[in-house]
Design a protein around this motif. Structure first.
Motif, PDB file in Angstrom:
ATOM      1  N   ASN A  86       0.840  -1.193   0.000  1.00  0.00           N
ATOM      2  CA  ASN A  86       0.000   0.000   0.000  1.00  0.00           C
ATOM      3  C   ASN A  86       0.875   1.243   0.000  1.00  0.00           C
ATOM      4  OD1 ASN A  86      -2.444  -1.442   0.090  1.00  0.00           O
ATOM      5  ND2 ASN A  86      -2.240  -1.700   2.293  1.00  0.00           N
ATOM      6  N   SER A  87       0.263   2.393  -0.116  1.00  0.00           N
ATOM      7  CA  SER A  87       1.009   3.648  -0.036  1.00  0.00           C
ATOM      8  C   SER A  87       1.380   3.920   1.429  1.00  0.00           C
ATOM      9  CB  SER A  87       0.185   4.788  -0.623  1.00  0.00           C
ATOM     10  OG  SER A  87      -1.012   4.937   0.091  1.00  0.00           O
ATOM     11  N   PRO A  88       2.362   4.790   1.656  1.00  0.00           N
ATOM     12  CA  PRO A  88       2.795   5.068   3.041  1.00  0.00           C
ATOM     13  C   PRO A  88       1.659   5.577   3.917  1.00  0.00           C
ATOM     14  CG  PRO A  88       4.376   5.935   1.481  1.00  0.00           C
ATOM     15  CD  PRO A  88       3.189   5.470   0.677  1.00  0.00           C
ATOM     16  N   PRO A  89       1.809   5.474   5.238  1.00  0.00           N
ATOM     17  CA  PRO A  89       0.752   5.935   6.149  1.00  0.00           C
ATOM     18  C   PRO A  89       0.497   7.440   6.020  1.00  0.00           C
ATOM     19  CG  PRO A  89       2.412   4.654   7.318  1.00  0.00           C
ATOM     20  CD  PRO A  89       2.931   4.871   5.954  1.00  0.00           C
ATOM     21  N   VAL A  90      -0.689   7.853   6.418  1.00  0.00           N
ATOM     22  CA  VAL A  90      -1.085   9.255   6.334  1.00  0.00           C
ATOM     23  C   VAL A  90      -0.169  10.121   7.194  1.00  0.00           C
ATOM     24  CG1 VAL A  90      -2.939  10.883   6.888  1.00  0.00           C
ATOM     25  CG2 VAL A  90      -3.475   8.730   5.778  1.00  0.00           C
ATOM     26  N   THR A  91       0.194   9.638   8.380  1.00  0.00           N
ATOM     27  CA  THR A  91       1.039  10.436   9.263  1.00  0.00           C
ATOM     28  C   THR A  91       2.402  10.723   8.639  1.00  0.00           C
ATOM     29  OG1 THR A  91       1.694   8.403  10.400  1.00  0.00           O
ATOM     30  CG2 THR A  91      -0.069   9.701  11.392  1.00  0.00           C
ATOM     31  N   HIS A  92       2.904   9.789   7.837  1.00  0.00           N
ATOM     32  CA  HIS A  92       4.181  10.018   7.150  1.00  0.00           C
ATOM     33  C   HIS A  92       4.046  11.184   6.168  1.00  0.00           C
ATOM     34  CE1 HIS A  92       8.017   9.150   5.256  1.00  0.00           C
ATOM     35  NE2 HIS A  92       7.392   9.186   4.086  1.00  0.00           N
ATOM     36  N   PHE A  93       2.983  11.181   5.389  1.00  0.00           N
ATOM     37  CA  PHE A  93       2.746  12.271   4.446  1.00  0.00           C
ATOM     38  C   PHE A  93       2.514  13.605   5.172  1.00  0.00           C
ATOM     39  CE2 PHE A  93       1.225   8.869   1.423  1.00  0.00           C
ATOM     40  CZ  PHE A  93       2.267   9.030   0.535  1.00  0.00           C
ATOM     41  N   LEU A  94       1.788  13.573   6.272  1.00  0.00           N
ATOM     42  CA  LEU A  94       1.510  14.796   7.014  1.00  0.00           C
ATOM     43  C   LEU A  94       2.792  15.410   7.567  1.00  0.00           C
ATOM     44  CD1 LEU A  94      -1.727  13.776   8.944  1.00  0.00           C
ATOM     45  CD2 LEU A  94      -1.542  15.418   7.074  1.00  0.00           C
ATOM     46  N   LYS A  95       3.666  14.577   8.122  1.00  0.00           N
ATOM     47  CA  LYS A  95       4.924  15.093   8.661  1.00  0.00           C
ATOM     48  C   LYS A  95       5.810  15.652   7.552  1.00  0.00           C
ATOM     49  CE  LYS A  95       5.672  11.334  11.124  1.00  0.00           C
ATOM     50  NZ  LYS A  95       6.345  10.364  11.991  1.00  0.00           N
ATOM     51  N   LEU A  96       5.807  15.009   6.383  1.00  0.00           N
ATOM     52  CA  LEU A  96       6.575  15.543   5.256  1.00  0.00           C
ATOM     53  C   LEU A  96       6.012  16.889   4.797  1.00  0.00           C
ATOM     54  CD1 LEU A  96       7.288  12.476   2.937  1.00  0.00           C
ATOM     55  CD2 LEU A  96       8.930  13.796   4.258  1.00  0.00           C
ATOM     56  N   ALA A  97       4.693  16.990   4.710  1.00  0.00           N
ATOM     57  CA  ALA A  97       4.065  18.231   4.246  1.00  0.00           C
ATOM     58  C   ALA A  97       4.288  19.371   5.240  1.00  0.00           C
ATOM     59  CB  ALA A  97       2.568  18.006   4.028  1.00  0.00           C
ATOM     60  N   ALA A  98       4.295  19.049   6.529  1.00  0.00           N
ATOM     61  CA  ALA A  98       4.476  20.087   7.552  1.00  0.00           C
ATOM     62  C   ALA A  98       5.948  20.385   7.813  1.00  0.00           C
ATOM     63  CB  ALA A  98       3.798  19.662   8.845  1.00  0.00           C
ATOM     64  N   GLY A  99       6.855  19.547   7.317  1.00  0.00           N
ATOM     65  CA  GLY A  99       8.280  19.777   7.520  1.00  0.00           C
ATOM     66  C   GLY A  99       8.737  19.506   8.935  1.00  0.00           C
ATOM     67  N   MET A 100       8.177  18.490   9.563  1.00  0.00           N
ATOM     68  CA  MET A 100       8.534  18.168  10.941  1.00  0.00           C
ATOM     69  C   MET A 100       8.886  16.703  11.079  1.00  0.00           C
ATOM     70  SD  MET A 100       4.782  18.918  12.413  1.00  0.00           S
ATOM     71  CE  MET A 100       4.221  17.500  13.294  1.00  0.00           C
ATOM     72  N   LYS A 101       9.609  16.369  12.151  1.00  0.00           N
ATOM     73  CA  LYS A 101      10.067  15.000  12.353  1.00  0.00           C
ATOM     74  C   LYS A 101       9.092  14.173  13.170  1.00  0.00           C
ATOM     75  CE  LYS A 101      14.924  16.107  11.915  1.00  0.00           C
ATOM     76  NZ  LYS A 101      16.221  16.149  12.569  1.00  0.00           N
ATOM     77  N   LYS A 102       8.400  14.814  14.112  1.00  0.00           N
ATOM     78  CA  LYS A 102       7.424  14.092  14.925  1.00  0.00           C
ATOM     79  C   LYS A 102       6.274  15.013  15.281  1.00  0.00           C
ATOM     80  CE  LYS A 102      10.029  14.845  19.193  1.00  0.00           C
ATOM     81  NZ  LYS A 102      10.636  14.192  20.338  1.00  0.00           N
ATOM     82  N   GLY A 103       5.180  14.412  15.682  1.00  0.00           N
ATOM     83  CA  GLY A 103       3.988  15.180  16.017  1.00  0.00           C
ATOM     84  C   GLY A 103       4.096  15.820  17.393  1.00  0.00           C
ATOM     85  N   ALA A 104       3.010  16.430  17.817  1.00  0.00           N
ATOM     86  CA  ALA A 104       2.973  17.118  19.104  1.00  0.00           C
ATOM     87  C   ALA A 104       2.949  16.112  20.244  1.00  0.00           C
ATOM     88  CB  ALA A 104       1.757  18.021  19.182  1.00  0.00           C
TER      89      ALA A 104
END
Length: 194
Positions: A86-104
């Motif tokens: 499958n395609s990568p997880p949504v959180t992976h794409f979100l972190k790439l789009a936001a330019g961050m390494k980990k979430g809050a």
């Protein structure tokens, strides 16, 4: 002597644990050999590890290295297997789009990053090609992505200024550094109690 015979006999009659014929795992791309732990899991299901890794690397050669790929392996009794990637997880794409390494660390209390509605739409287009989202409308997928972004501590905006966001990320790095220091202090205090 008799005890040894009993243990040997009990080993013969012990039930063998048979794992299910499928395996679901997130495997990073771009590695030269399978990650640790994957080999024994495939061997339990009588899957040829070398052949699996050749198939996996051939299917993922166009994907950026170190991208986690949700992979499903279905093993057949005749030692053949089927790999569903499958395609990568949504959180992976979100972190790439936001330019961050980990979430809050505290998602409801702080904003870790920002993404635009355009990012959400592009991620939804990619995720709509997965088998699980085959008959799901794009609007529903977008809502799921927005919910995932909120659970990671991200804010979804219509417009994002590059300079303002660069300042936001610089401030965010300082906050994350302070949080990591506090976390290490708490961890050290717990270790001293023992």
């Amino acid at each position: 002597m008799a005890a040894k015979k009993v243990t040997r006999a009990s080993k013969k009659f012990a039930e063998k644990i048979i794992p299910p014929p499928y395996l679901a795992s997130d495997i990073p791309t771009g590695l030269t050999k399978p990650p640790p732990g994957l080999g024994p899991l495939l061997a339990q299901r009588s899957v040829n590890i070398v052949q699996f890794w050749k198939d996996f690397t051939a299917k993922t050669k166009d994907i950026k290295p170190d991208t986690p790929i949700p992979t499903r392996v279905h093993a057949n009794p005749d030692r053949t297997f089927r790999v569903v990637i499958n395609s990568p997880p949504v959180t992976h794409f979100l972190k790439l789009a936001a330019g961050m390494k980990k979430g809050a660390r505290y998602p409801k209390q702080e904003i870790a990053g920002k993404i635009t509605v355009k990012h959400v739409y592009e991620i939804a287009e990619i995720k709509s090609k997965d088998a699980c989202n085959e008959n799901v409308p794009l609007l529903v997928i977008c809502r799921r992505i927005i919910n995932s972004a909120h659970s990671c501590g991200m804010q979804v905006v219509h417009h994002l200024d590059v300079n303002e966001y660069a300042e936001f990320l610089a401030e965010r790095r300082q906050i994350v550094g302070e949080q990591d220091k506090e976390f290490e202090d708490i961890r050290a205090a717990k270790m001293l109690r023992l």
